[in-house]
Design a protein around this motif. Structure first.
Motif, PDB file in Angstrom:
ATOM      1  N   SER A  46       0.855  -1.198   0.000  1.00 17.91           N
ATOM      2  CA  SER A  46       0.000   0.000   0.000  1.00 17.91           C
ATOM      3  C   SER A  46       0.889   1.245   0.000  1.00 17.91           C
ATOM      4  O   SER A  46       2.006   1.222   0.536  1.00 17.91           O
ATOM      5  CB  SER A  46      -0.924   0.005   1.226  1.00 17.91           C
ATOM      6  OG  SER A  46      -0.163   0.000   2.417  1.00 17.91           O
ATOM      7  N   TYR A  47       0.381   2.298  -0.580  1.00 17.86           N
ATOM      8  CA  TYR A  47       1.158   3.529  -0.709  1.00 17.86           C
ATOM      9  C   TYR A  47       0.302   4.716  -0.270  1.00 17.86           C
ATOM     10  O   TYR A  47      -0.889   4.775  -0.583  1.00 17.86           O
ATOM     11  CB  TYR A  47       1.605   3.723  -2.165  1.00 17.86           C
ATOM     12  CG  TYR A  47       2.399   2.552  -2.703  1.00 17.86           C
ATOM     13  CD1 TYR A  47       3.786   2.511  -2.588  1.00 17.86           C
ATOM     14  CD2 TYR A  47       1.756   1.468  -3.310  1.00 17.86           C
ATOM     15  CE1 TYR A  47       4.507   1.424  -3.067  1.00 17.86           C
ATOM     16  CE2 TYR A  47       2.473   0.385  -3.789  1.00 17.86           C
ATOM     17  CZ  TYR A  47       3.851   0.362  -3.663  1.00 17.86           C
ATOM     18  OH  TYR A  47       4.558  -0.716  -4.138  1.00 17.86           O
ATOM     19  N   PRO A  48       0.889   5.651   0.460  1.00 19.94           N
ATOM     20  CA  PRO A  48       0.121   6.821   0.907  1.00 19.94           C
ATOM     21  C   PRO A  48      -0.265   7.714  -0.259  1.00 19.94           C
ATOM     22  O   PRO A  48       0.335   7.648  -1.339  1.00 19.94           O
ATOM     23  CB  PRO A  48       1.114   7.530   1.848  1.00 19.94           C
ATOM     24  CG  PRO A  48       2.464   7.122   1.354  1.00 19.94           C
ATOM     25  CD  PRO A  48       2.307   5.706   0.870  1.00 19.94           C
ATOM     26  N   ASP A  49      -1.273   8.552  -0.055  1.00 18.16           N
ATOM     27  CA  ASP A  49      -1.737   9.461  -1.104  1.00 18.16           C
ATOM     28  C   ASP A  49      -0.627  10.374  -1.616  1.00 18.16           C
ATOM     29  O   ASP A  49      -0.602  10.728  -2.797  1.00 18.16           O
ATOM     30  CB  ASP A  49      -2.897  10.322  -0.590  1.00 18.16           C
ATOM     31  CG  ASP A  49      -4.150   9.496  -0.310  1.00 18.16           C
ATOM     32  OD1 ASP A  49      -4.494   8.672  -1.169  1.00 18.16           O
ATOM     33  OD2 ASP A  49      -4.759   9.667   0.755  1.00 18.16           O
ATOM     34  N   LYS A  50       0.296  10.722  -0.742  1.00 14.09           N
ATOM     35  CA  LYS A  50       1.377  11.635  -1.122  1.00 14.09           C
ATOM     36  C   LYS A  50       2.391  10.984  -2.074  1.00 14.09           C
ATOM     37  O   LYS A  50       3.225  11.670  -2.660  1.00 14.09           O
ATOM     38  CB  LYS A  50       2.097  12.161   0.127  1.00 14.09           C
ATOM     39  CG  LYS A  50       1.260  13.145   0.942  1.00 14.09           C
ATOM     40  CD  LYS A  50       2.070  13.778   2.054  1.00 14.09           C
ATOM     41  CE  LYS A  50       1.228  14.757   2.856  1.00 14.09           C
ATOM     42  NZ  LYS A  50       0.839  15.938   2.074  1.00 14.09           N
ATOM     43  N   TYR A  51       2.296   9.680  -2.263  1.00 16.79           N
ATOM     44  CA  TYR A  51       3.205   8.978  -3.164  1.00 16.79           C
ATOM     45  C   TYR A  51       2.973   9.374  -4.618  1.00 16.79           C
ATOM     46  O   TYR A  51       3.817   9.136  -5.482  1.00 16.79           O
ATOM     47  CB  TYR A  51       3.032   7.462  -2.995  1.00 16.79           C
ATOM     48  CG  TYR A  51       4.273   6.653  -3.331  1.00 16.79           C
ATOM     49  CD1 TYR A  51       5.373   6.653  -2.476  1.00 16.79           C
ATOM     50  CD2 TYR A  51       4.347   5.901  -4.497  1.00 16.79           C
ATOM     51  CE1 TYR A  51       6.514   5.925  -2.777  1.00 16.79           C
ATOM     52  CE2 TYR A  51       5.476   5.161  -4.800  1.00 16.79           C
ATOM     53  CZ  TYR A  51       6.557   5.175  -3.942  1.00 16.79           C
ATOM     54  OH  TYR A  51       7.692   4.458  -4.249  1.00 16.79           O
ATOM     55  N   TYR A  97      -3.625  16.330  -0.344  1.00 12.45           N
ATOM     56  CA  TYR A  97      -3.829  17.273   0.761  1.00 12.45           C
ATOM     57  C   TYR A  97      -4.945  16.848   1.708  1.00 12.45           C
ATOM     58  O   TYR A  97      -5.438  17.660   2.487  1.00 12.45           O
ATOM     59  CB  TYR A  97      -4.170  18.656   0.200  1.00 12.45           C
ATOM     60  CG  TYR A  97      -3.087  19.244  -0.673  1.00 12.45           C
ATOM     61  CD1 TYR A  97      -1.891  19.715  -0.125  1.00 12.45           C
ATOM     62  CD2 TYR A  97      -3.252  19.328  -2.053  1.00 12.45           C
ATOM     63  CE1 TYR A  97      -0.893  20.252  -0.924  1.00 12.45           C
ATOM     64  CE2 TYR A  97      -2.263  19.870  -2.861  1.00 12.45           C
ATOM     65  CZ  TYR A  97      -1.091  20.334  -2.291  1.00 12.45           C
ATOM     66  OH  TYR A  97      -0.109  20.865  -3.091  1.00 12.45           O
ATOM     67  N   ILE A  98      -5.340  15.595   1.653  1.00 10.68           N
ATOM     68  CA  ILE A  98      -6.503  15.147   2.420  1.00 10.68           C
ATOM     69  C   ILE A  98      -6.339  15.353   3.931  1.00 10.68           C
ATOM     70  O   ILE A  98      -7.319  15.530   4.665  1.00 10.68           O
ATOM     71  CB  ILE A  98      -6.850  13.671   2.097  1.00 10.68           C
ATOM     72  CG1 ILE A  98      -8.296  13.373   2.494  1.00 10.68           C
ATOM     73  CG2 ILE A  98      -5.851  12.700   2.746  1.00 10.68           C
ATOM     74  CD1 ILE A  98      -8.899  12.195   1.799  1.00 10.68           C
ATOM     75  N   ASP A  99      -5.094  15.347   4.419  1.00 11.68           N
ATOM     76  CA  ASP A  99      -4.846  15.556   5.851  1.00 11.68           C
ATOM     77  C   ASP A  99      -4.606  17.024   6.193  1.00 11.68           C
ATOM     78  O   ASP A  99      -4.509  17.382   7.369  1.00 11.68           O
ATOM     79  CB  ASP A  99      -3.638  14.725   6.311  1.00 11.68           C
ATOM     80  CG  ASP A  99      -3.870  13.235   6.161  1.00 11.68           C
ATOM     81  OD1 ASP A  99      -5.022  12.800   6.384  1.00 11.68           O
ATOM     82  OD2 ASP A  99      -2.921  12.511   5.805  1.00 11.68           O
ATOM     83  N   GLU A 100      -4.498  17.870   5.167  1.00 11.83           N
ATOM     84  CA  GLU A 100      -4.178  19.285   5.395  1.00 11.83           C
ATOM     85  C   GLU A 100      -5.379  20.207   5.238  1.00 11.83           C
ATOM     86  O   GLU A 100      -5.392  21.312   5.765  1.00 11.83           O
ATOM     87  CB  GLU A 100      -3.079  19.738   4.421  1.00 11.83           C
ATOM     88  CG  GLU A 100      -1.773  18.955   4.557  1.00 11.83           C
ATOM     89  CD  GLU A 100      -0.751  19.354   3.508  1.00 11.83           C
ATOM     90  OE1 GLU A 100      -0.766  20.536   3.092  1.00 11.83           O
ATOM     91  OE2 GLU A 100       0.056  18.498   3.102  1.00 11.83           O
ATOM     92  N   TYR A 151     -14.394  20.998   3.630  1.00  8.85           N
ATOM     93  CA  TYR A 151     -13.996  21.384   2.276  1.00  8.85           C
ATOM     94  C   TYR A 151     -13.822  20.139   1.395  1.00  8.85           C
ATOM     95  O   TYR A 151     -14.311  20.084   0.263  1.00  8.85           O
ATOM     96  CB  TYR A 151     -12.698  22.180   2.285  1.00  8.85           C
ATOM     97  CG  TYR A 151     -12.824  23.589   2.823  1.00  8.85           C
ATOM     98  CD1 TYR A 151     -14.050  24.256   2.839  1.00  8.85           C
ATOM     99  CD2 TYR A 151     -11.717  24.268   3.321  1.00  8.85           C
ATOM    100  CE1 TYR A 151     -14.162  25.544   3.329  1.00  8.85           C
ATOM    101  CE2 TYR A 151     -11.821  25.569   3.809  1.00  8.85           C
ATOM    102  CZ  TYR A 151     -13.048  26.196   3.815  1.00  8.85           C
ATOM    103  OH  TYR A 151     -13.156  27.477   4.290  1.00  8.85           O
ATOM    104  N   MET A 152     -13.136  19.144   1.915  1.00 10.54           N
ATOM    105  CA  MET A 152     -12.887  17.925   1.145  1.00 10.54           C
ATOM    106  C   MET A 152     -14.186  17.196   0.806  1.00 10.54           C
ATOM    107  O   MET A 152     -14.299  16.545  -0.230  1.00 10.54           O
ATOM    108  CB  MET A 152     -11.949  16.987   1.903  1.00 10.54           C
ATOM    109  CG  MET A 152     -10.528  17.507   2.077  1.00 10.54           C
ATOM    110  SD  MET A 152      -9.669  17.824   0.518  1.00 10.54           S
ATOM    111  CE  MET A 152      -9.297  16.171  -0.028  1.00 10.54           C
TER     112      MET A 152
END
Length: 339
Positions: A101-106, A322-325, A330-331
């Protein structure tokens, strides 16, 4: 307008002829030299999906549809994808494995198209500009039986069993020039000569007469190539935060008024499809293809516009970065259009 095009044709004809001759000599040289260096593998078929324009043609969606069909076939084959990861922020040789698995930022390391294909298809994806090395990795590590190359039509360094050329029909509504005079990577006749299949994309947006003329031209160049006409159809709308799926009708009943945000080569197709479904588009925020959004831009757009924001699948993997930021409220207003 027609007179201007005719004048341009006459003025630029000598230069276009010279460029065509140069392209032809280059391609012949590459074909002869590299034909003897191309490596074939047992029990492996390589399919190349490419285009001849510097803008988007829809080839990545063709790749996705092709792999979905292969996976759904009765005689399932082990499939892998190779991509150069256009506009990514890394030059590393990277492998996306379904076992990991890979994080969204990948996404910034491998590029939006490669990450989108991996997330949607759950097949191994190798991201590299070295096509031969990428093919070898898939063949040895994952025992791939079919490898689909997203782009690489003008790359002669690797063997291809099937060449699929994707043409955006909107590009052929006007007279097109070869780069650097225009956005064609190579003359049409050279590309069609090598194509086993030609996919004419977005045919609903052009006149039938133009479609017939282009089909006849393609067959005149290469009578053996198979022609496929294609269009996009909205399958669903997916909330970026909750992942809740809505049918096109459900979404239209809930959210008739929408805003658009996208960074793709042909926002016209994206916008036109939504208008044809009956959506009332209030605001648009369009950027160049593969644009890397900034969190401040996304927040500012959300603050100024209260309606739901519809984006493309490719935009979704970049905004998920940017889901954590970005605040949840908004998301939750973002919905990507799956086609």
């Amino acid at each position: 307008m027609i007179n201007i095009i005719r004048i341009l044709k006459i003025i630029l004809l000598p230069l276009l002829v010279l460029l065509c001759i140069i392209y032809l000599l280059i391609f012949l040289f590459l074909f002869i030299i590299r034909k003897y260096t191309q490596k074939k593998f047992d029990n492996l078929k390589i399919v190349c999906v490419g285009n001849i324009t510097l803008g988007g043609s829809g080839k990545t969606e063709v790749v996705r549809k092709l792999i979905e069909d292969i996976k759904n076939a009765k005689m399932y084959k082990k499939v892998g994808v190779i991509s150069r990861g256009y506009k990514r922020k890394s030059r590393e040789f990277l492998v996306l494995s379904p076992q990991e698995s890979y994080p969204d930022k990948y996404v910034e390391k491998v590029g939006d198209e490669a990450f989108m294909l991996f997330r949607d298809l759950k097949v191994p994806v190798v991201v590299s500009s070295d096509k031969k090395k990428a093919i070898l990795e898939l063949y040895k590590r994952f025992s791939s039986e079919v490898i689909v190359s997203d782009d690489g039509f003008q790359n002669f360094s690797f063997h291809k069993d099937i060449n699929i050329l994707v043409l955006n029909m909107l590009d052929f509504k006007k007279f097109k020039f070869i780069f650097p005079l225009g956005n064609l990577r190579e003359p049409l006749f050279l590309a069609v000569k090598r194509a086993d299949y030609v996919i004419l994309n977005h045919t609903r947006f052009i006149l039938e007469d133009l479609l017939k003329k282009l089909k006849a031209k393609i067959k005149k160049i290469n009578k053996n190539t198979k022609i496929i006409t294609a269009n996009y159809k909205i399958k669903s709308f997916v909330n970026l935060y909750s992942k809740k799926i809505y049918s096109p009708l459900e979404f239209l009943m809930l959210y008739n008024k929408i805003n658009l945000l996208c960074a793709i080569a042909n926002p016209f197709v994206f916008k036109k499809m939504l208008m044809m479904e009956g959506f009332d588009i209030i605001k648009e925020f369009f950027k160049l293809d593969h644009y890397w959004y900034k969190s401040k831009e996304i927040i500012k757009f959300c603050q100024k516009n209260s309606f739901p924001i519809v984006i493309t699948r490719k935009d979704a993997v970049r905004i998920n970065y940017y889901i954590d930021e970005i605040k949840k409220n908004y998301m939750e207003r973002f919905f990507y259009m799956d086609i």
